[in-house]
Design a protein around this motif. Structure first.
Motif, short mmCIF file in Angstrom:
data_model
loop_
_atom_site.label_atom_id
_atom_site.label_comp_id
_atom_site.label_asym_id
_atom_site.label_seq_id
_atom_site.Cartn_x
_atom_site.Cartn_y
_atom_site.Cartn_z
N LEU A 3 -52.40 -0.09 -8.80
CA LEU A 3 -51.80 -0.75 -9.96
C LEU A 3 -51.38 0.34 -10.94
CD1 LEU A 3 -54.67 -3.38 -10.45
CD2 LEU A 3 -52.61 -3.61 -9.01
N MET A 4 -50.08 0.34 -11.28
CA MET A 4 -49.59 1.39 -12.18
C MET A 4 -48.92 0.74 -13.39
SD MET A 4 -46.71 4.26 -11.35
CE MET A 4 -47.57 5.18 -10.10
N THR A 5 -49.27 1.23 -14.57
CA THR A 5 -48.70 0.60 -15.76
C THR A 5 -48.62 1.58 -16.93
OG1 THR A 5 -48.83 -1.35 -17.19
CG2 THR A 5 -50.90 -0.37 -16.54
N VAL A 6 -47.95 1.13 -17.98
CA VAL A 6 -47.81 1.93 -19.19
C VAL A 6 -48.83 1.41 -20.20
CG1 VAL A 6 -46.20 2.59 -21.03
CG2 VAL A 6 -45.35 2.09 -18.75
N ASP A 7 -49.42 2.30 -20.98
CA ASP A 7 -50.29 1.92 -22.09
C ASP A 7 -51.75 1.77 -21.66
OD1 ASP A 7 -50.08 0.78 -25.05
OD2 ASP A 7 -51.56 -0.38 -23.95
N ALA A 8 -52.60 2.49 -22.39
CA ALA A 8 -54.04 2.46 -22.10
C ALA A 8 -54.60 1.04 -22.23
CB ALA A 8 -54.77 3.40 -23.06
N GLY A 9 -54.06 0.28 -23.19
CA GLY A 9 -54.54 -1.09 -23.39
C GLY A 9 -54.36 -1.94 -22.15
N ASN A 10 -53.21 -1.78 -21.48
CA ASN A 10 -52.96 -2.55 -20.27
C ASN A 10 -53.92 -2.17 -19.14
OD1 ASN A 10 -50.83 -4.11 -21.27
ND2 ASN A 10 -49.34 -2.50 -20.86
N LEU A 11 -54.25 -0.89 -19.06
CA LEU A 11 -55.18 -0.43 -18.01
C LEU A 11 -56.59 -0.98 -18.27
CD1 LEU A 11 -53.78 3.16 -17.70
CD2 LEU A 11 -53.97 1.55 -15.81
N ILE A 12 -56.98 -0.92 -19.54
CA ILE A 12 -58.31 -1.41 -19.88
C ILE A 12 -58.39 -2.92 -19.66
CG2 ILE A 12 -59.87 -1.73 -21.86
CD1 ILE A 12 -58.94 1.18 -22.67
N ASP A 13 -57.28 -3.59 -19.91
CA ASP A 13 -57.17 -5.02 -19.63
C ASP A 13 -57.42 -5.32 -18.13
OD1 ASP A 13 -56.56 -7.64 -20.46
OD2 ASP A 13 -54.52 -7.46 -19.66
N LEU A 14 -56.88 -4.49 -17.27
CA LEU A 14 -57.08 -4.66 -15.82
C LEU A 14 -58.56 -4.51 -15.47
CD1 LEU A 14 -54.11 -2.52 -14.38
CD2 LEU A 14 -54.29 -5.02 -14.38
N VAL A 15 -59.20 -3.54 -16.10
CA VAL A 15 -60.63 -3.31 -15.83
C VAL A 15 -61.44 -4.51 -16.30
CG1 VAL A 15 -62.61 -1.80 -16.27
CG2 VAL A 15 -60.32 -0.81 -16.08
N GLU A 16 -61.13 -4.97 -17.52
CA GLU A 16 -61.91 -6.08 -18.09
C GLU A 16 -61.73 -7.36 -17.29
OE1 GLU A 16 -60.79 -5.95 -22.22
OE2 GLU A 16 -62.27 -4.38 -22.65
N LYS A 17 -60.59 -7.51 -16.63
CA LYS A 17 -60.36 -8.69 -15.80
C LYS A 17 -60.94 -8.52 -14.40
CE LYS A 17 -56.50 -10.88 -18.07
NZ LYS A 17 -55.36 -10.37 -18.86
N GLY A 18 -61.58 -7.39 -14.15
CA GLY A 18 -62.22 -7.16 -12.86
C GLY A 18 -61.24 -6.92 -11.73
N LEU A 19 -60.07 -6.34 -12.05
CA LEU A 19 -59.03 -6.17 -11.03
C LEU A 19 -58.98 -4.76 -10.46
CD1 LEU A 19 -56.25 -8.15 -12.94
CD2 LEU A 19 -57.74 -8.99 -11.11
N THR A 20 -59.89 -3.90 -10.91
CA THR A 20 -59.87 -2.51 -10.45
C THR A 20 -61.19 -2.17 -9.76
OG1 THR A 20 -60.84 -1.74 -12.52
CG2 THR A 20 -58.44 -1.85 -12.44
N GLN A 21 -61.27 -0.99 -9.20
CA GLN A 21 -62.53 -0.51 -8.65
C GLN A 21 -62.72 0.95 -9.05
OE1 GLN A 21 -62.65 0.70 -4.39
NE2 GLN A 21 -60.89 -0.68 -4.21
N SER A 22 -63.96 1.38 -9.00
CA SER A 22 -64.30 2.74 -9.39
C SER A 22 -63.95 3.72 -8.28
CB SER A 22 -65.79 2.79 -9.69
OG SER A 22 -66.17 4.12 -9.95
N VAL A 23 -63.38 4.86 -8.66
CA VAL A 23 -63.01 5.88 -7.71
C VAL A 23 -63.65 7.20 -8.13
CG1 VAL A 23 -61.05 7.33 -6.99
CG2 VAL A 23 -60.79 4.85 -7.10
N GLN A 24 -64.29 7.88 -7.20
CA GLN A 24 -64.84 9.21 -7.48
C GLN A 24 -64.00 10.22 -6.72
OE1 GLN A 24 -66.98 8.82 -9.77
NE2 GLN A 24 -67.33 6.65 -9.33
#
Ligand SMILES: [Fe+2]
Length: 341
Positions: free
Chosen positions: A80-101
């Motif tokens: 998922l690629m997007t502009v703006d930190a707010g949009n990325l944090i929104d993706l995390v808060e909606k549970g749409l991302t996963q942690s990567v090391q």
């Protein structure tokens, strides 16, 4: 060797190559992006060339989070690629991302510009900059100083409710607290040469027109205007100004980002991580910087000379996520001080 056995060997080799090739082509990933296809396609092409991983791009102007959420665990999205930190944090808060090391990612991206839990990573930076009349003696300025009465009637800026300014005000709150931010914003409003509004490029236009001496605008517009990509008129606007990279009194320049995350239900997880790692490589960062005049997130990569001329960007060290947390408060402050009235 008989000709027939040679051709059998050749046929066998050809078969191996075919199988080998089709095996490589099978590696692919699905990218959901709100970034304009023209900006990122050159990068994706060079990624495929370097890794043989095919990228299927789904371009979404809006509603990326809604789309992925509605697809649920059947979502084909890998990155998922997007502009703006707010949009990325929104993706995390909606549970749409996963942690990567990934040490490649953490080694290339400063800590303030990625999620501490590895859920998102910045890929490029845009600075909230100051445009100043070319002949004006301004070499350095702080965001705090924009409220100085010396600038009364001399500043141009777009709406206080625009996401670029909301993010700036949010960062100000992160540095100084809400009360101080309100005083600052009211004083900044008192310094405006005209009603807050228009776009960032109009700051340069209005400096050329003599309406204002300085203004607040995003850094990449300087590249867009100077290069002629915005047309001959905008090139004239750009000639009237110079860019100064402001800082917070106790910090760096306020930046926003474009960034990416690996999707929660990514089926091609390894390939997805490879794409992120590629995008922060020196090579890809250079292509990115030249295509859209943004600053590379990887400090080793070069910035486009049209932007680089104005100095080295020192991004603010307050975590982006912290400023994003104050966005509602920031928008409410802009309303409270009547910034746009
Ligand atoms: Fe913009």
């Amino acid at each position: 060797m008989k000709l027939s056995s040679l051709s059998r060997i050749l046929a066998g080799t050809a078969l191996t190559i075919l199988v080998g090739t089709s095996g490589a082509v099978a590696a692919e990933l699905n990218l959901y992006t709100t970034r304009e296809p023209g900006l990122i396609q050159p990068l994706l092409d060079s990624f495929t060339k370097a890794t043989s991983i095919k990228v299927n791009t789904i371009f979404l102007k809006d509603g990326l989070a809604e789309r992925v959420a509605s697809e649920g665990d059947k979502s084909p999205a890998d990155v998922l690629m997007t502009v703006d930190a707010g949009n990325l944090i929104d993706l995390v808060e909606k549970g749409l991302t996963q942690s990567v090391q990934s040490t490649t990612l953490t080694g290339s991206i400063p800590p303030a510009l990625r999620d501490p839990n590895g859920n998102w990573f910045a890929l490029s930076l845009r600075a909230r900059a100051v445009f100043a009349a070319r002949n004006l003696d301004v070499k350095a300025i702080t965001y705090e100083q924009l409220a100085d009465p010396a600038w009364k009637g001399k500043i141009c800026i777009r709406s206080g409710q625009h996401p670029y300014n909301v993010a700036l005000i949010g960062s100000y709150i992160a540095h100084h607290g809400e009360e101080a931010a309100q005083k600052w914003l009211a004083a900044l409003k008192g310094n405006l040469a005209r009603k807050a509004g228009g776009g960032d490029r109009e700051v340069a236009r209005d400096i050329l027109g003599g309406l204002c001496d300085i203004g607040v605008a995003n850094s990449y517009y300087v590249g867009l205007m100077r290069s002629g990509k915005g047309g001959p008129e905008q090139q004239k606007w750009a000639q009237a100004i110079k860019m100064v990279l402001p800082t917070f009194e106790k910090g760096g320049t306020q930046v926003n980002i474009t960034g990416a995350a690996v999707a929660r239900h990514a089926r091609n997880r390894a390939e997805a991580i490879k794409l992120l790692e590629y995008l922060v490589s020196d090579e890809a960062q250079k292509i990115y910087a030249e295509a859209n005049y943004e600053y590379p997130v990887n400090p080793r990569a070069a910035v486009d000379p049209l932007i680089g001329e104005y100095g080295v960007l020192k991004p603010d060290t307050v975590e982006l996520a912290k400023g994003v947390g104050f966005r509602k408060a920031a928008s409410a402050l802009a309303e409270k001080v009547g910034f746009d009235n």
